[in-house]
Design a protein around this motif. Structure first.
Motif, PDB file in Angstrom:
ATOM      1  N   PRO A 134      28.775 -23.667   7.955  1.00  0.00           N
ATOM      2  CA  PRO A 134      27.418 -23.513   7.397  1.00  0.00           C
ATOM      3  C   PRO A 134      26.532 -22.583   8.226  1.00  0.00           C
ATOM      4  O   PRO A 134      25.687 -21.868   7.686  1.00  0.00           O
ATOM      5  CB  PRO A 134      26.874 -24.949   7.404  1.00  0.00           C
ATOM      6  N   LYS A 135      26.715 -22.554   9.542  1.00  0.00           N
ATOM      7  CA  LYS A 135      25.947 -21.635  10.402  1.00  0.00           C
ATOM      8  C   LYS A 135      26.334 -20.188  10.111  1.00  0.00           C
ATOM      9  O   LYS A 135      25.488 -19.300  10.067  1.00  0.00           O
ATOM     10  CB  LYS A 135      26.178 -21.951  11.888  1.00  0.00           C
ATOM     11  N   PHE A 136      27.646 -19.951   9.929  1.00  0.00           N
ATOM     12  CA  PHE A 136      28.130 -18.608   9.597  1.00  0.00           C
ATOM     13  C   PHE A 136      27.474 -18.146   8.291  1.00  0.00           C
ATOM     14  O   PHE A 136      27.030 -17.000   8.187  1.00  0.00           O
ATOM     15  CB  PHE A 136      29.662 -18.626   9.483  1.00  0.00           C
ATOM     16  N   GLU A 137      27.380 -19.059   7.325  1.00  0.00           N
ATOM     17  CA  GLU A 137      26.722 -18.736   6.055  1.00  0.00           C
ATOM     18  C   GLU A 137      25.238 -18.425   6.269  1.00  0.00           C
ATOM     19  O   GLU A 137      24.710 -17.483   5.675  1.00  0.00           O
ATOM     20  CB  GLU A 137      26.892 -19.876   5.055  1.00  0.00           C
ATOM     21  N   GLU A 138      24.568 -19.208   7.109  1.00  0.00           N
ATOM     22  CA  GLU A 138      23.158 -18.948   7.439  1.00  0.00           C
ATOM     23  C   GLU A 138      22.989 -17.560   8.044  1.00  0.00           C
ATOM     24  O   GLU A 138      22.082 -16.811   7.678  1.00  0.00           O
ATOM     25  CB  GLU A 138      22.651 -19.975   8.463  1.00  0.00           C
ATOM     26  N   PHE A 139      23.866 -17.237   8.999  1.00  0.00           N
ATOM     27  CA  PHE A 139      23.780 -15.943   9.675  1.00  0.00           C
ATOM     28  C   PHE A 139      24.003 -14.803   8.679  1.00  0.00           C
ATOM     29  O   PHE A 139      23.440 -13.725   8.834  1.00  0.00           O
ATOM     30  CB  PHE A 139      24.766 -15.854  10.832  1.00  0.00           C
ATOM     31  N   SER A 178      25.719 -21.022  19.628  1.00  0.00           N
ATOM     32  CA  SER A 178      24.895 -20.077  20.396  1.00  0.00           C
ATOM     33  C   SER A 178      25.669 -18.794  20.707  1.00  0.00           C
ATOM     34  O   SER A 178      25.102 -17.704  20.684  1.00  0.00           O
ATOM     35  CB  SER A 178      24.372 -20.724  21.676  1.00  0.00           C
ATOM     36  N   LYS A 179      26.966 -18.898  20.966  1.00  0.00           N
ATOM     37  CA  LYS A 179      27.772 -17.695  21.218  1.00  0.00           C
ATOM     38  C   LYS A 179      27.925 -16.871  19.944  1.00  0.00           C
ATOM     39  O   LYS A 179      27.877 -15.642  19.978  1.00  0.00           O
ATOM     40  CB  LYS A 179      29.153 -18.070  21.759  1.00  0.00           C
ATOM     41  N   LEU A 180      28.097 -17.555  18.815  1.00  0.00           N
ATOM     42  CA  LEU A 180      28.210 -16.848  17.538  1.00  0.00           C
ATOM     43  C   LEU A 180      26.895 -16.136  17.217  1.00  0.00           C
ATOM     44  O   LEU A 180      26.895 -14.985  16.794  1.00  0.00           O
ATOM     45  CB  LEU A 180      28.598 -17.820  16.419  1.00  0.00           C
TER      46      LEU A 180
END
Length: 104
Positions: free
Chosen positions: A38-43, A93-95
């Motif tokens: 989901p974070k990848f999608e947000e980014f 945080s690294k992503l």
């Protein structure tokens, strides 16, 4: 929403373009992948100058083998056919830092 890519020829065509391509190598059974997905999608929404794609290593074994994916999740960033960044694991945080440096 990141596009799912399963075809090696399509994958190579995407990463050889002028735009930064952020790739999430994932698997449906992978717990850490489910947490960071989901974070990848947000980014992908936060960084519209880059193209975000997902590669399910089980559905796209040819791509996973060609790019020597050993663990999931693995994130790779490409531009003009060259890998410009890589991260293994589900560290948000690294992503985010990789996105900041490559996707603006």
């Amino acid at each position: 929403m990141p596009k799912e890519v399963t075809d090696l020829a399509e994958f190579k065509e995407l990463i050889n373009g002028d735009k930064v391509i952020a790739v999430d190598f994932t698997a449906v059974w992978c717990g850490p992948c489910k947490r960071i997905g989901p974070k990848f999608e947000e980014f992908s929404k936060e960084y519209p100058n880059a193209t975000f794609i997902k590669v399910d290593v089980d559905a796209a074994e040819e791509i996973a083998a060609a790019y020597k994916i050993q663990a999931m999740p693995t994130f790779k960033f490409f531009k003009g056919g060259e890998m410009i960044g890589e991260m293994v694991g589900a560290d948000e945080s690294k992503l985010k830092a990789l996105c900041e440096s490559h996707c603006k």
